[in-house]
Design an enzyme around this catalytic site. Structure first.
Site, PDB file in Angstrom:
ATOM      1  N   ASN A   1      10.370 -35.548  -1.913  1.00 59.16           N
ATOM      2  CA  ASN A   1       9.601 -35.803  -0.684  1.00 59.16           C
ATOM      3  C   ASN A   1      10.491 -36.494   0.345  1.00 59.16           C
ATOM      4  OD1 ASN A   1       7.484 -34.907  -2.184  1.00 59.16           O
ATOM      5  ND2 ASN A   1       6.417 -36.863  -2.298  1.00 59.16           N
ATOM      6  N   ASP A   2      11.042 -37.643  -0.050  1.00 63.89           N
ATOM      7  CA  ASP A   2      11.882 -38.375   0.897  1.00 63.89           C
ATOM      8  C   ASP A   2      13.180 -37.642   1.176  1.00 63.89           C
ATOM      9  OD1 ASP A   2       9.972 -40.234   1.165  1.00 63.89           O
ATOM     10  OD2 ASP A   2      11.014 -41.861   0.156  1.00 63.89           O
TER      11      ASP A   2
ATOM     12  N   GLU B   1      16.857 -39.774  -3.685  1.00 62.78           N
ATOM     13  CA  GLU B   1      15.926 -39.370  -2.630  1.00 62.78           C
ATOM     14  C   GLU B   1      16.500 -39.534  -1.235  1.00 62.78           C
ATOM     15  OE1 GLU B   1      12.360 -41.836  -2.835  1.00 62.78           O
ATOM     16  OE2 GLU B   1      13.476 -43.445  -3.802  1.00 62.78           O
TER      17      GLU B   1
ATOM     18  N   ARG C   1      -3.183   2.981   8.625  1.00 61.21           N
ATOM     19  CA  ARG C   1      -3.544   1.705   7.994  1.00 61.21           C
ATOM     20  C   ARG C   1      -2.336   0.800   7.876  1.00 61.21           C
ATOM     21  NH1 ARG C   1      -6.583   5.291   4.577  1.00 61.21           N
ATOM     22  NH2 ARG C   1      -8.793   4.714   4.506  1.00 61.21           N
TER      23      ARG C   1
ATOM     24  N   TYR D   1      13.213 -32.289 -16.970  1.00 59.78           N
ATOM     25  CA  TYR D   1      11.755 -32.321 -16.859  1.00 59.78           C
ATOM     26  C   TYR D   1      11.336 -32.315 -15.396  1.00 59.78           C
ATOM     27  CZ  TYR D   1      12.082 -37.308 -15.657  1.00 59.78           C
ATOM     28  OH  TYR D   1      12.379 -38.481 -15.041  1.00 59.78           O
TER      29      TYR D   1
ATOM     30  N   ARG E   1      -3.718  -1.268  -6.245  1.00 58.63           N
ATOM     31  CA  ARG E   1      -2.892  -2.476  -6.199  1.00 58.63           C
ATOM     32  C   ARG E   1      -3.352  -3.388  -7.317  1.00 58.63           C
ATOM     33  NH1 ARG E   1      -5.610  -4.605  -0.599  1.00 58.63           N
ATOM     34  NH2 ARG E   1      -7.678  -4.908  -1.441  1.00 58.63           N
TER      35      ARG E   1
ATOM     36  N   GLY F   1      -8.037  -7.321   4.843  1.00 64.61           N
ATOM     37  CA  GLY F   1      -8.905  -7.526   6.001  1.00 64.61           C
ATOM     38  C   GLY F   1      -8.237  -8.210   7.172  1.00 64.61           C
TER      39      GLY F   1
ATOM     40  N   CYS G   1      10.316 -35.763  -9.365  1.00 65.85           N
ATOM     41  CA  CYS G   1       8.972 -36.346  -9.349  1.00 65.85           C
ATOM     42  C   CYS G   1       8.325 -36.244  -7.973  1.00 65.85           C
ATOM     43  CB  CYS G   1       9.021 -37.799  -9.805  1.00 65.85           C
ATOM     44  SG  CYS G   1      10.060 -38.836  -8.802  1.00 65.85           S
TER      45      CYS G   1
ATOM     46  N   MET H   1      -5.520  -7.182   8.870  1.00 66.53           N
ATOM     47  CA  MET H   1      -4.978  -6.326   9.912  1.00 66.53           C
ATOM     48  C   MET H   1      -5.873  -5.099  10.123  1.00 66.53           C
ATOM     49  SD  MET H   1      -0.922  -6.746   9.301  1.00 66.53           S
ATOM     50  CE  MET H   1      -1.073  -6.456   7.548  1.00 66.53           C
TER      51      MET H   1
ATOM     52  N   SER I   1      16.046 -39.156 -11.162  1.00 62.57           N
ATOM     53  CA  SER I   1      14.851 -38.380 -10.868  1.00 62.57           C
ATOM     54  C   SER I   1      14.869 -38.058  -9.379  1.00 62.57           C
ATOM     55  CB  SER I   1      13.601 -39.183 -11.239  1.00 62.57           C
ATOM     56  OG  SER I   1      12.451 -38.424 -10.933  1.00 62.57           O
TER      57      SER I   1
ATOM     58  N   ARG J   1       4.151 -45.331 -10.240  1.00 63.37           N
ATOM     59  CA  ARG J   1       4.424 -46.016  -8.971  1.00 63.37           C
ATOM     60  C   ARG J   1       3.804 -47.405  -9.040  1.00 63.37           C
ATOM     61  NH1 ARG J   1       2.333 -40.405  -6.804  1.00 63.37           N
ATOM     62  NH2 ARG J   1       1.128 -40.918  -8.647  1.00 63.37           N
TER      63      ARG J   1
ATOM     64  N   LYS K   1       0.838  -1.204   0.000  1.00 62.43           N
ATOM     65  CA  LYS K   1       0.000   0.000   0.000  1.00 62.43           C
ATOM     66  C   LYS K   1       0.871   1.252   0.000  1.00 62.43           C
ATOM     67  CE  LYS K   1      -3.681   0.186   2.816  1.00 62.43           C
ATOM     68  NZ  LYS K   1      -5.046   0.628   2.465  1.00 62.43           N
TER      69      LYS K   1
ATOM     70  N   HIS L   1      -0.762 -38.517   3.612  1.00 61.27           N
ATOM     71  CA  HIS L   1      -1.043 -39.510   2.585  1.00 61.27           C
ATOM     72  C   HIS L   1      -2.312 -39.178   1.825  1.00 61.27           C
ATOM     73  CE1 HIS L   1      -2.790 -43.297   1.105  1.00 61.27           C
ATOM     74  NE2 HIS L   1      -1.569 -43.473   0.672  1.00 61.27           N
TER      75      HIS L   1
END
Lengths: 875, 875
Positions: A766-767, A743, A92, A849, A336, A101, A829, A103, A762, A560, A22, A454
């Site tokens: 995650n792991d 991984e 403000r 990729y 904005r 909205g 992946c 704050m 690849s 998988r 702002k 999961h």
């Protein structure tokens, strides 16, 4: 001495980090000579300092504020706290990222009894002055003192009832004076102190209060949802008041330069005559559509639309503006980049390119990839939604809308779905065995689990609506009852889930379908033109593979294979294989499985031809597949000539303390080489069969969870030998690649050795994230919340790649791998592969990729294009 | 073409990797002009090639062998396979590291019907020739064809019974001829083929068979126990036979240059007249002590003792030698550094320094640190031991001997121990709560778990005997029964454990105490003189701390504060703290705990003054402390005003999928800052109290499991604020350090940031190894066995630091940490800190100290000295 306070004339739009959005935009408008009330910004650094210094606004900052007030006084010829021509202020919040909205705001600051009294005389408009004063008292009490507004509002309602008037506009100046007095009384009674008469006391407290509001509950929650670091802090804008409530020639409004719902190129918004800013938003009076302003105040309307176009051109994006008309003069209070629906976002971007306003690249960069989800998932009918009761708030784990009868286990859910019912699967948490149930259900609700639990991962993978971690609800899975604070839901009762907000509703709500617009298609074409990374899909089923292709995937980056064995007749043989007591029994079970596997692979190869398909060999800990019920155990025992007790014992033996770090991934192939042999036979047989039908097949075999080069060599040897045998037997050869998933931290550290023995890597981030941090994805949600609240973690590392740790390992892995094997193909992946910042990082790492779930492919295609544009710029 | 076969004259003692220990030493003796029968060595590379080529001895190697045979023929004037003056051969294994008895040997190779017949005539000693021939047939059948010796031995026993003769020496030449014939019959009947008459066929098959024996079960097991990589392979030594069984002037023996039991400087060994090598070892005839040779063959005795001294001087170590006397001529068949008891090792090393034979550094390097354990743990009385039945074989998890009544849970075990019984705690596996039981028991036996299982780690930490992973035994903990294959043991029955061999015995066996010799004290003094790293102890109790000090620890490197809370009255308050529903309840429980903590800390500070004490704050997942029994849960519920159900629910909630990666370490302090506050109050209060008594205190506060710099900053802030408060309150200041454990990959990757906020690092290599590999220490034993068998892992990464992966992270962490904080103190406190190769690696990393369990401190002090010597040489 560091500068903590900037006049608007000292800033510009590029100073958002310091001045907040702002503040920076107010400065920018001032630079553009647009009529903006004078003011200044207290910086985000001041906010951080405020917290460092135990929530005190230090003397230095106070001094700088006072200096700027003096400056404003001389610019406006008004005086702060003066009874003559008083300078009144608005205070403000304004953070780097817009948090609408979240704050607090205070208007009309600087009024006190003396100022009000003489100001009323001077303006000859006591109604306006006391209207302003009573508003200040209420807002100050609320924001600075934490006294809920309702005590004031209750009085106001009662007063209007007694006077028998409908709206605020019907109140006279005497009423306002009386109300102001009563508000001061209420203030005193509740707070045991008088409303402060010193304007500077008001101001410093107001600034502090806005800083405080940075850490109110809803702001913290909003930041978490939107990945905004707590460390950013908020700025505070202090601005000369202009009055929309001074009479019929005054007013206030909010408008967009285009329609934020449809994207149509027309000014769109609302205004109120004789009102102050918050009245429009607060919904006390019903505002007018902006088009009406053309009739009511045509000059103002014309001026405003000109400014809107100018700002749009200047910012090269649709603007969301606030304005005030004071006695026929237009003031801009905010501009904005406007929030908009996904549909509008696309239309605005494509239109602007066609209008020559922006380039294709800018159009691509202007769109947040996350909103693409909105275009693909069904949504609830908004009118009906508004009438429904929210029974709980969970995490918005996977977008979309789901309305259906609740079932408490996969079997019940499947049965009901097959009978044509719309179902919602409700679980404490899901396990891999629930996957079939998930695929039948409209949506999934879990009581435990975070955004990456999961259930969430599987649901996103399937493009299925999911709300997770709805911990306000209690579940009794055995008795099939779901309890909210005041109601019980039994099996078969209707609930509705909004996967984009995490809200859970009572009853049924009808859907609306989202359609892909021509702008969407245009934009995706532009995206692919600039991209440097390919987008592949994580997919195992025919349905997912077909969807992936339709959504634009250039192959499968992760199949998988374990997911292919969950159907009930298959899992039985898988269980036989797991519990086999010798190689012979194991081979017998594997033979049964191989037929399924060949069929599955053939399907995928056909659909994906001529694109590559990455097949990951069996990965999860075996015990995930084990029978749960006594019936299942019995059946299995009989088929293996074992006693029930023996089966139970073996199941117990397979239990692990930390299954994530247990007997899984290629560790299974090393203990049971038959598994890798079976899978290779299936892949190569299927490839040959499909090749003979005339398809172009490119299998890429991926070995999971490698931590040592000898594991890779061992499994590779099995694959090569088996493939050779199959090709000889079938008298046909087929090309295939062998690669590995990266991984574990160790895989990254020894990547040079691995790259010598692999044709592709690849990254399984995650792991890799779990192990690098030592955060169990299934458990960490419990404590990570405190990490966000306490500013320890700024982002969820399971959502956005941790570039300092995990990213450093990836970089190291790639550098060393390229040394050993410059042509190695590199992909990712993990769940991160659909998140824009992670995609940008992957682009910087020069991955070939990314692979994500089919339902996030559009999202990823856009993010990949954005990354290419951004990183191209840096070159 | 690569050379796969070396004449002894072509080798030397430094070629062990290629020629194996035996081959290299035979070559060395030949170079020294010691009388060694001619021969050659087939290299370890040939062995590896044999396995690479699917277990075939390729033509090239066969050709090289044949060439060397020709060479030997010309050197010895004998001919292989000739009926005149035939060259007979021995074929023996010889790996890089000595693996006594693990692999196979064949003697008298080259004999067939024709050769035997004419050789018998030529020597006029048919008894000797057919004695040799029948031995060849039996050994060949056994080693090459896998036909168990017993079928031959049974016949021999029967034959001797029928003839009514006592020993082999009483058999005549006719008997031998007859036995040979019958052995050939037995060979044919069992193997359906004739005993091969082609000497080269015999030879190639014998070489192959020795290569095969590299992978027999006992060799694999031995290697695993001794950390010998499978990839080394064995060499094969082919050597001209000399005959100890040619008459009264012949014989064979085994002797040491010093007494291997006591270290006394005297030739020590045994011999047999008119016998072949294996007779001495096989125990068929009782051999004579070597001293008797002085009377029987004084010249030979004199020659042998001279050679023994010469070899000892040459190798600078005690020698273990084999010799044969053929017709009054002494041949040396082997020399190697002799295995010896710990006592002897020390005496030999110290004596040799005093004799001027070696330097102090050489003496230190000559002793394997692992044997030091033998000096500290009680051992069984060997005479009684020999009479006892082994009921099962487990893993030698923690050395020592334990004899006692079995109990199946900690409570029973404690109760019985308090009644004065000697107890052995038998568990499926132990949990942290068993720790008190462990401390009372003489030893621990677990059915599950590997060398690094919880039980093993805890037991080694306490210097307590432990046998783990005794999977042959079945346990029924509920009914308190332990079952071996043929017997049941109930609560209170006696068993005995040998923690150095992993053997489990029936009944009770008396102990012998080991005493520290003056040589031991001398050697440890020398060790400390050369060391560059300090040795600290992992200790929490007064007993351990006192022991540590006595054993030479220079402080405590790891005080695991959670261990201090396991006593029953303490764990109750800990549980109250964990299940507290609000900060108030939590503080109440913490207040109870603080008193214990202060007292514990005071004790440690007093004992360790003026050495440093590293105090690690609460680390394990909270659920490890939770009540297990209903009774405990009830009691807890009452104390917290909760229902039993609520307590059960809360316990369930605390369960984690992967607790190793769950809510533990500093994550606890972040959720519950009260814990860090309590622990700091305790540490600082205790330090001040003890300082006031005149002691010199150096507390080092260690924050566990840090993965992000903000965690460290957050907890550090709590510690500093609390410490400041306590010091002000008590009006006394005390110096302390704050540091962190480096035990996650991410901590290593961001070490530069951490180092800016820490005064010391201590590498927790247990967890670091778990996370780098993704190997759960509690689960990986199940599959890692296959990794060793299949040559995928060469060493257990939980025993010896994985320098390629974990080590790389440590190196990176140190490099970057030193950049940010050059004075940072660096240590290690994982299990690795007592293993010699890991200690060597730590020395290369320039760590300041290592910290290990008190009972491994001597061991570590020696290893630290060796590392300093080795790395000093490299400088």
């Amino acid at each position: 001495m560091r500068k903590y306070v900037y006049l608007f004339s000292e800033g510009n739009k590029d100073m958002k980090n310091l001045l907040g959005g702002k503040g920076a935009n107010l400065a920018e408008m001032m630079n553009m000579k647009i009529n903006v009330p004078q003011g200044f910004t207290v910086t985000t650094e001041a906010c951080n300092l405020y917290y460092q210094e135990n929530k005190t606004l230090n003397k230095n900052i106070q001094k700088q504020i006072k200096q700027k007030i003096k400056k404003i006084e001389s610019l406006t010829h008004k005086n702060f706290g003066s009874t003559k021509n008083p300078l009144l202020l608005s205070v403000r919040s304004g953070a780097r990222a817009s948090m609408p909205g979240m704050m607090d705001t205070i208007l009309n600051l600087g009024l006190n009894d003396d100022v009000a009294s003489s100001f009323a005389q001077a303006t000859n408009n006591p109604r306006f002055v006391y209207d302003s004063y009573r508003r200040l008292i209420m807002m100050y009490a609320d924001v600075v003192k934490g006294l809920d507004k309702s005590v004031f509002e209750q009085f106001l309602t009662k007063y209007k009832d007694q006077k028998n008037v409908a709206g605020d506009l019907d109140l006279t100046s005497d009423d306002m004076l009386l109300i102001t007095r009563e508000f001061k009384n209420i203030y005193y009674q509740n707070l045991k102190e008088e409303f402060p008469q010193d304007p500077y006391e008001q101001l410093y407290n107001a600034v502090s209060a806005v800083f405080e509001s940075w850490n109110n509950d809803r702001a913290i929650y909003y930041r978490k949802m939107n990945n905004i670091p707590n460390s950013w802090g908020t700025a505070v804008n202090v601005q000369e008041m202009v009055y929309g409530n001074i009479g019929k020639n005054s007013g206030t409004g909010v408008a967009f330069s285009r329609n934020p719902a449809t994207g149509e190129n027309e000014v769109y918004g609302e205004y109120l005559i004789n009102a102050q800013g918050e009245d429009v938003v607060a919904g006390i009076r019903t505002p007018q559509p902006i088009a009406k302003l053309k009739e009511e105040l045509p000059k103002i309307y014309e001026e405003f639309t000109k400014i809107a176009k100018r700002l749009e051109k200047h910012y090269k994006d649709m603007q969301d503006m606030e304005f005030t008309i004071e006695n026929g003069r237009l003031y801009m209070l905010q501009t904005r980049n406007g929030k908009r629906t996904a549909t509008a976002a696309l239309k605005v971007a494509v239109d602007m390119v066609q209008e020559g306003l922006i380039t294709k690249e800018q159009a691509l960069l202007n769109i947040d990839p996350n909103i693409i989800d909105q275009l693909l998932h069904p949504v609830f009918d908004k009118n009906v939604l508004a009438t429904k009761k929210v029974i709980a708030q969970g995490l918005a784990a996977s977008p979309g809308a789901a309305s259906g009868k609740i079932y408490f286990n996969a079997d019940d859910c499947i049965k009901a779905s097959k009978n044509g019912e719309k179902t919602v699967l409700v679980r404490l948490e899901t396990s891999p065995e629930d996957i079939e149930g998930v695929s039948f259900a409209q949506g999934i609700l879990t009581i435990h689990g975070g955004m990456t639990s999961h259930a969430a991962v599987v649901a996103r993978g399937m493009g299925k609506c999911c709300v997770s971690g709805a911990s306000e609800l209690l579940i009794d899975e055995q008795n099939k009852v779901l309890k909210s604070s005041d109601k019980e839901f039994k099996q078969g009762d209707y609930i509705s889930l909004d996967g984009s907000t995490g809200k859970i509703y009572e009853g049924q709500i009808p859907y609306q379908e989202n359609q892909k617009s021509k702008e969407f298609i245009t934009l995706m074409k532009w995206a692919d033109e600039v991209s440097t990374m390919k987008v592949r899909a994580n997919a195992e089923t025919v349905k997912d593979a077909k969807n992936a292709l339709e959504f634009g995937a250039k192959g499968i980056g992760l199949c998988r294979t374990e997911h292919m064995f969950f159907a009930s007749e298959r899992i039985f043989h898988l269980r036989q294989m797991i519990l086999a007591q010798n190689t012979e029994q194991r081979n017998k079970a594997l033979k049964k499985l191989i037929a399924y596997q060949i069929k599955d692979m053939e399907d995928l190869f056909r659909i994906m031809s001529p694109n590559p398909v990455v097949i990951r060999y069996l990965d999860p800990p075996l015990h995930e597949f084990l029978p749960k019920t006594k019936e299942e155990k019995k059946q299995l025992a009989e088929s293996l000539n074992l006693s029930l007790k023996e089966v139970e014992q073996r199941c117990d033996e397979l239990k692990e303390f930390n299954p994530m770090m247990g007997h899984r991934g290629c560790r299974l192939d090393i203990t049971y080489p038959e598994i890798a042999k079976m899978q290779t036979t299936a892949v190569i047989t299927a490839a040959i069969n499909v090749k003979r039908e005339g398809y172009n097949v490119h299998p890429e075999i991926m070995i999971p969870l490698v931590v040592d080069v000898n594991e890779l060599k061992y499994v590779k040897e099995i694959i090569e030998t088996t493939a050779q045998e199959v090709m000889q037997q079938l008298n046909c050869s087929v090309k295939y690649l062998i690669g590995t998933m990266i991984e574990s931290p160790r895989a990254c550290l020894i990547s040079q050795d691995l790259a010598k023995n692999a044709e592709f890597f690849s990254f399984g981030t995650n792991d890799l994230t779990q192990l690098t941090y030592g955060f169990s994805r299934d458990d960490s949600a419990k404590f990570l919340n405190d990490y966000y609240v306490k500013n320890i973690l700024l982002k969820d590392p399971f959502v956005s790649i941790d570039t300092e740790g995990v990213g450093k390992l990836m970089k190291l892995a790639i550098q060393n791998a390229k040394k050993a094997n410059p042509n190695i193909e590199l992909g990712i992946c993990g769940e991160h592969a659909a998140e824009k910042e992670s995609i940008n990082f992957c682009n910087q790492l020069n991955l070939d990729y990314i692979s994500c779930s089919p339902y996030r492919i559009y999202n990823a295609r856009l993010a990949v294009a954005q990354a290419a544009i951004k990183n191209g710029r840096n070159l």
